[in-house]
Design a protein around this motif. Structure first.
Motif, PDB file in Angstrom:
ATOM      1  N   THR A   1       0.823  -1.200   0.000  1.00  0.00           N
ATOM      2  CA  THR A   1       0.000   0.000   0.000  1.00  0.00           C
ATOM      3  C   THR A   1       0.866   1.262   0.000  1.00  0.00           C
ATOM      4  OG1 THR A   1      -0.137  -0.039   2.427  1.00  0.00           O
ATOM      5  CG2 THR A   1      -1.903  -1.131   1.198  1.00  0.00           C
ATOM      6  N   MET A   2       0.347   2.288  -0.688  1.00  0.00           N
ATOM      7  CA  MET A   2       0.983   3.601  -0.724  1.00  0.00           C
ATOM      8  C   MET A   2      -0.098   4.664  -0.583  1.00  0.00           C
ATOM      9  SD  MET A   2       3.797   3.435  -3.842  1.00  0.00           S
ATOM     10  CE  MET A   2       4.603   4.952  -3.285  1.00  0.00           C
ATOM     11  N   ARG A   3       0.295   5.858  -0.192  1.00  0.00           N
ATOM     12  CA  ARG A   3      -0.617   6.987  -0.234  1.00  0.00           C
ATOM     13  C   ARG A   3      -0.824   7.397  -1.688  1.00  0.00           C
ATOM     14  NH1 ARG A   3       2.450   8.477   4.503  1.00  0.00           N
ATOM     15  NH2 ARG A   3       1.090   8.404   6.329  1.00  0.00           N
ATOM     16  N   LEU A   4      -2.053   7.797  -2.010  1.00  0.00           N
ATOM     17  CA  LEU A   4      -2.380   8.160  -3.383  1.00  0.00           C
ATOM     18  C   LEU A   4      -1.447   9.249  -3.904  1.00  0.00           C
ATOM     19  CD1 LEU A   4      -4.141   8.127  -5.939  1.00  0.00           C
ATOM     20  CD2 LEU A   4      -5.664   9.764  -4.790  1.00  0.00           C
ATOM     21  N   GLY A   5      -1.200  10.276  -3.099  1.00  0.00           N
ATOM     22  CA  GLY A   5      -0.320  11.352  -3.546  1.00  0.00           C
ATOM     23  C   GLY A   5       1.053  10.851  -3.919  1.00  0.00           C
ATOM     24  N   ASP A   6       1.601   9.921  -3.137  1.00  0.00           N
ATOM     25  CA  ASP A   6       2.910   9.342  -3.436  1.00  0.00           C
ATOM     26  C   ASP A   6       2.856   8.474  -4.684  1.00  0.00           C
ATOM     27  OD1 ASP A   6       3.951  10.586  -1.226  1.00  0.00           O
ATOM     28  OD2 ASP A   6       3.938   8.786   0.046  1.00  0.00           O
ATOM     29  N   PHE A   7       1.805   7.698  -4.812  1.00  0.00           N
ATOM     30  CA  PHE A   7       1.690   6.801  -5.968  1.00  0.00           C
ATOM     31  C   PHE A   7       1.617   7.604  -7.256  1.00  0.00           C
ATOM     32  CE2 PHE A   7      -0.812   3.202  -8.153  1.00  0.00           C
ATOM     33  CZ  PHE A   7       0.353   2.523  -8.468  1.00  0.00           C
ATOM     34  N   LEU A   8       0.953   8.760  -7.226  1.00  0.00           N
ATOM     35  CA  LEU A   8       0.892   9.598  -8.419  1.00  0.00           C
ATOM     36  C   LEU A   8       2.275  10.097  -8.824  1.00  0.00           C
ATOM     37  CD1 LEU A   8      -2.351  11.702  -7.796  1.00  0.00           C
ATOM     38  CD2 LEU A   8      -2.019   9.879  -9.474  1.00  0.00           C
ATOM     39  N   VAL A   9       3.125  10.397  -7.840  1.00  0.00           N
ATOM     40  CA  VAL A   9       4.492  10.816  -8.175  1.00  0.00           C
ATOM     41  C   VAL A   9       5.233   9.693  -8.892  1.00  0.00           C
ATOM     42  CG1 VAL A   9       6.698  11.640  -7.263  1.00  0.00           C
ATOM     43  CG2 VAL A   9       4.564  12.441  -6.241  1.00  0.00           C
ATOM     44  N   THR A  10       5.029   8.458  -8.456  1.00  0.00           N
ATOM     45  CA  THR A  10       5.696   7.335  -9.128  1.00  0.00           C
ATOM     46  C   THR A  10       5.214   7.178 -10.566  1.00  0.00           C
ATOM     47  OG1 THR A  10       4.118   5.547  -8.560  1.00  0.00           O
ATOM     48  CG2 THR A  10       5.783   6.133  -6.904  1.00  0.00           C
ATOM     49  N   ARG A  11       4.007   7.639 -10.848  1.00  0.00           N
ATOM     50  CA  ARG A  11       3.493   7.534 -12.220  1.00  0.00           C
ATOM     51  C   ARG A  11       4.262   8.457 -13.164  1.00  0.00           C
ATOM     52  NH1 ARG A  11       2.226   3.005 -12.211  1.00  0.00           N
ATOM     53  NH2 ARG A  11       3.733   3.178 -10.535  1.00  0.00           N
ATOM     54  N   THR A  12       4.788   9.571 -12.643  1.00  0.00           N
ATOM     55  CA  THR A  12       5.613  10.428 -13.510  1.00  0.00           C
ATOM     56  C   THR A  12       6.879   9.694 -13.908  1.00  0.00           C
ATOM     57  OG1 THR A  12       6.862  11.550 -11.730  1.00  0.00           O
ATOM     58  CG2 THR A  12       4.729  12.491 -12.355  1.00  0.00           C
ATOM     59  N   VAL A  13       7.432   8.880 -13.017  1.00  0.00           N
ATOM     60  CA  VAL A  13       8.629   8.101 -13.359  1.00  0.00           C
ATOM     61  C   VAL A  13       8.290   7.100 -14.454  1.00  0.00           C
ATOM     62  CG1 VAL A  13      10.396   6.522 -12.492  1.00  0.00           C
ATOM     63  CG2 VAL A  13       9.580   8.394 -11.041  1.00  0.00           C
ATOM     64  N   GLU A  14       7.223   6.351 -14.267  1.00  0.00           N
ATOM     65  CA  GLU A  14       6.830   5.359 -15.277  1.00  0.00           C
ATOM     66  C   GLU A  14       6.620   6.008 -16.642  1.00  0.00           C
ATOM     67  OE1 GLU A  14       6.351   2.044 -15.164  1.00  0.00           O
ATOM     68  OE2 GLU A  14       6.961   1.823 -13.083  1.00  0.00           O
ATOM     69  N   LEU A  15       5.926   7.134 -16.660  1.00  0.00           N
ATOM     70  CA  LEU A  15       5.598   7.775 -17.931  1.00  0.00           C
ATOM     71  C   LEU A  15       6.818   8.396 -18.599  1.00  0.00           C
ATOM     72  CD1 LEU A  15       2.201   9.403 -16.940  1.00  0.00           C
ATOM     73  CD2 LEU A  15       2.530   7.635 -18.675  1.00  0.00           C
ATOM     74  N   VAL A  16       7.627   9.116 -17.838  1.00  0.00           N
ATOM     75  CA  VAL A  16       8.789   9.777 -18.426  1.00  0.00           C
ATOM     76  C   VAL A  16       9.814   8.751 -18.905  1.00  0.00           C
ATOM     77  CG1 VAL A  16      10.779  11.265 -17.924  1.00  0.00           C
ATOM     78  CG2 VAL A  16       8.478  11.950 -17.193  1.00  0.00           C
ATOM     79  N   VAL A  17      10.094   7.743 -18.085  1.00  0.00           N
ATOM     80  CA  VAL A  17      11.083   6.728 -18.458  1.00  0.00           C
ATOM     81  C   VAL A  17      10.649   5.998 -19.728  1.00  0.00           C
ATOM     82  CG1 VAL A  17      12.105   4.516 -17.772  1.00  0.00           C
ATOM     83  CG2 VAL A  17      11.995   6.414 -16.135  1.00  0.00           C
ATOM     84  N   HIS A  18       9.393   5.599 -19.782  1.00  0.00           N
ATOM     85  CA  HIS A  18       8.959   4.834 -20.950  1.00  0.00           C
ATOM     86  C   HIS A  18       8.683   5.720 -22.169  1.00  0.00           C
ATOM     87  CE1 HIS A  18       9.199   1.101 -18.949  1.00  0.00           C
ATOM     88  NE2 HIS A  18       8.209   1.317 -18.121  1.00  0.00           N
ATOM     89  N   THR A  19       8.404   6.997 -21.960  1.00  0.00           N
ATOM     90  CA  THR A  19       8.363   7.917 -23.095  1.00  0.00           C
ATOM     91  C   THR A  19       9.737   7.982 -23.752  1.00  0.00           C
ATOM     92  OG1 THR A  19       6.583   9.280 -22.153  1.00  0.00           O
ATOM     93  CG2 THR A  19       7.994  10.313 -23.799  1.00  0.00           C
ATOM     94  N   ASP A  20      10.760   8.055 -22.931  1.00  0.00           N
ATOM     95  CA  ASP A  20      12.132   8.060 -23.461  1.00  0.00           C
ATOM     96  C   ASP A  20      12.441   6.744 -24.171  1.00  0.00           C
ATOM     97  OD1 ASP A  20      14.819   9.074 -23.807  1.00  0.00           O
ATOM     98  OD2 ASP A  20      15.430   7.772 -22.148  1.00  0.00           O
TER      99      ASP A  20
END
Length: 268
Positions: A142-161
């Motif tokens: 489990t994670m806090r929603l606010g924290d989990f959203l920050v991890t989504r920027t990593v997933e999106l930026v890394v895989h966009t690259d």
């Protein structure tokens, strides 16, 4: 005595949500232009570009699915803190790979998949930041929603690259998404290798101190590492090796302690 760890950086959940949607929209616009030949190209590891494109939708869908479920029991403390997340991802690789292949096979119309994914996320994830501390279930705990959203920027930026390198496209990075991704991975480095002997600069988004040893307090630091955000993200995720980045002058490192090789990558 071990170096004291700093308090985690704060992120504005509304701005992060906006950044996630903006980056997803950039990728969606690019997906509309992909030809069958491009989709068949090698994407990432054993994935084709089609599979990589399908995988990118999981960055948002994981949040939407978690928000549809009741809040996990056992709160209010999450099982995974934000700075622990980068180190928790390696063990999920096999399950993610299998799900990615299934997703790509089940959705021949990738543009429609992107539209549906964005619509679900917009509907289920509050825009006002009111659910910041709500616990959500992730693959690692489990994670806090606010924290989990920050991890989504990593997933999106890394895989966009990853997608840009596989196809030659120039999909842009939303500035706020790139900033959040860069800062989280920089803070994760400082958490993994606490100390104050090396200053790592990733302008214009982050400066952190790390690695045990004599702490610098004023003037020009004796040990400095500096690079750009995209190179830093590639180093942190293992897309680029430390020696390779140094040899190609993508990283500057001055001082005998300015060597991050032992601490990288942060994510497998």
């Amino acid at each position: 005595m071990p170096p004291a760890k700093k308090r985690p950086r704060a992120y504005d959940v509304t701005r992060t949500r906006t950044a996630v949607l903006a980056q997803f929209a950039h990728v969606r616009d690019a997906v509309r232009t992909l030809t069958p030949e491009q989709l068949a190209l090698p994407g990432l590891g054993e994935w084709s570009v089609r599979e990589l494109v399908a995988h990118l939708t999981m960055a948002l869908e994981r949040v939407s699915r978690a928000m549809e479920l009741p809040e996990p029991a056992g709160g209010p403390k999450p099982e995974i803190a934000l700075l622990e997340w980068p180190f928790s991802t390696a063990g999920n690789a096999e399950g993610i790979a299998g799900h990615t292949r299934e997703l790509a096979a089940a959705h021949p119309d990738l543009v429609a998949l992107y539209e549906e994914t964005a619509a679900r996320f917009t509907e289920l994830v509050p825009a006002d930041g009111g659910a910041t501390d709500r616990l959500v279930a992730t693959r690692g705990g489990t994670m806090r929603l606010g924290d989990f959203l920050v991890t989504r920027t990593v997933e999106l930026v890394v895989h966009t690259d990853d997608l840009n390198r596989a196809t030659g496209l120039g999909i842009p990075c939303d500035r706020q998404a790139l900033a959040a991704c860069t800062r989280l991975l920089a803070d994760a480095l400082a958490d993994r290798a606490p100390g104050g002997s090396v200053e790592v600069r990733i302008p214009p988004f982050a400066v952190v101190q790390c690695i045990g040893g004599p702490k610098h307090t004023r003037g020009t630091p004796p040990n400095v590492v500096e690079t750009d955000p995209l190179t830093w993200i590639r180093l942190a995720t293992g897309r680029t090796l430390w020696a390779e980045a140094l040899g190609s002058a993508q990283v500057s490192a001055s001082g005998r302690r300015a060597d991050l090789a032992a601490s990288l990558p942060l994510m497998g």
